[in-house]
Scaffold this motif. Structure first.
Motif: not given
Length: 377
Positions: A41-43, A55-60, A73-86
């Motif tokens: 739940g720290q990523d 941002r909110v952290n809910l159920n890990r 808000n355009k750009g790339e967003y990364v969390c752990h192994n998740n990558h997405t670009k808007f």
């Protein structure tokens, strides 16, 4: 020739997808959210930072919400192994957006634009959630007054609604032709606490109301200090100073749709260290008479009584003195005569008779001598 074409296609696909992430186009003014579950739940999501990002952290799970998507808000967003670009949309498509806005100062931007060089015409329609009647929107719309702003330039027909009201809830449609339509579903949200003014230790109810209930929509309250979540409405007992920051989260299935913060107005409970003494008990107080009033009346009564006694004693003493003086002046002769009688009584009876005859004859000289002797004695 075919080999070169194959290499070119591979390179182009690699550039468009970045480092393995998908590219998503978002219309200006729309909302978009991302979720990143993790075992600890720290990523956290890393990407462009902006004031319209929450941002909110809910159920890990780390949830990232971008409200009213803009060019920053355009750009790339990364969390752990998740990558997405808007990316920002250049033109509207035949899609539908669901937007949640609060009636506490929010505005709404509805994107409707064509890239064709040929001038087009478009019309806006609104069907309120509380009515089955569809209304045509224009500058003279009675319900909105001057809150509507149309672009109407270079095939850009986007609509902006300022200061959202509770009654603005409904389905909006931008119709550019019979084949090109864009829909927006607006749900208005109101968050409040009952009561609004609190003192530490009071009970309070947190309420999150929506103007229209959509299928599979769920509401939760999140304590922003502890990240705990509770169903809506939430009753909070014996509130403390550390429980003042809350957020109403709107979910559609498992997807976060909106976040609405609420800050409780909590006054600190005042405590005093002064030792309190028990109030005295009065057995003979009249009905409804407070102890303080009773004590004041008693003191005034005693003081008045003593003052009257003092004044009476002074007056009585003055009157007694005057009576004594008048009594002394009137009875001087009697007193002296009595004294003279006592003095003459020691002589024989003949002397007493002689004294009587002398005083009857009016011999003043003898009396003066007797008076003088008495006065000196």
């Amino acid at each position: 020739m075919s080999a070169r074409l194959l290499v070119c296609l591979i390179v182009c696909v690699g550039e468009s997808t970045g480092s393995g992430g998908a590219v998503t186009q978002i219309a200006p003014g729309d909302d978009v959210s991302l979720s990143c579950p993790s075992s600890t739940g720290q990523d956290r999501w890393e990407g462009p930072q902006s004031s319209n990002t929450m941002r909110v952290n809910l159920n890990r799970t780390e949830y990232l919400l971008i409200k009213n998507f803009q060019v920053q808000n355009k750009g790339e967003y990364v969390c752990h192994n998740n990558h997405t670009k808007f990316e920002l949309k250049d033109a509207s498509s035949n899609d539908e957006s669901v937007l949640f806005r609060t009636s506490e100062g929010d505005s709404l931007f509805l994107f409707c634009k064509n890239l064709l060089s040929t001038p087009l015409r478009a019309a806006w329609f609104w069907r309120p959630h509380h009515s089955d009647k569809t209304l045509t929107l224009g500058l003279n719309s009675t319900h909105f007054g001057k809150r509507l702003h149309f672009r109407n330039k270079d095939n850009d027909f986007s609509l902006n609604i300022s200061s959202i009201n509770w009654g603005d809830s409904g389905r909006y449609e931008c119709q550019r032709s019979s084949q090109h339509k864009t829909f927006f579903e607006l749900v208005v949200v109101r968050v409040h606490a009952d009561p609004q003014q609190l003192t530490e230790g009071d009970d309070v109810t947190l309420q999150c109301n929506v103007s229209h209930h959509l299928p599979n929509t769920r509401l939760y309250w999140i304590n922003m200090e502890t990240q705990e979540n509770f169903p809506n409405p939430h009753q909070l007992r014996r509130v403390t100073m550390g429980q003042g920051t809350w957020t109403c989260a709107v979910f559609n299935d498992s997807k976060l749709k909106a976040l609405f913060p609420l800050t409780l107005n909590i006054n600190q409970h005042l405590t005093t260290t002064t030792r309190s003494t028990p109030a005295p008990h009065y057995d003979n107080m009249g009905p409804g008479l407070p102890p303080k009033d009773f004590t004041l009346i008693s003191v005034c009564t005693v003081f008045s009584f003593l003052l009257l006694v003092l004044i009476g004693a002074v007056c009585w003493r003055k009157k007694a003195k005057k009576r004594m003086e008048s009594f002394t002046s009137v009875n001087d002769s009697i007193t002296y005569a009595a004294v003279n009688v006592r003095q003459k009584s020691e002589t024989p009876a003949v002397a007493f008779a002689e004294f009587s005859s002398i005083s009857n004859s009016g011999l003043v000289e003898e009396n003066e001598i007797i008076y003088s002797s008495v006065k000196l004695g």
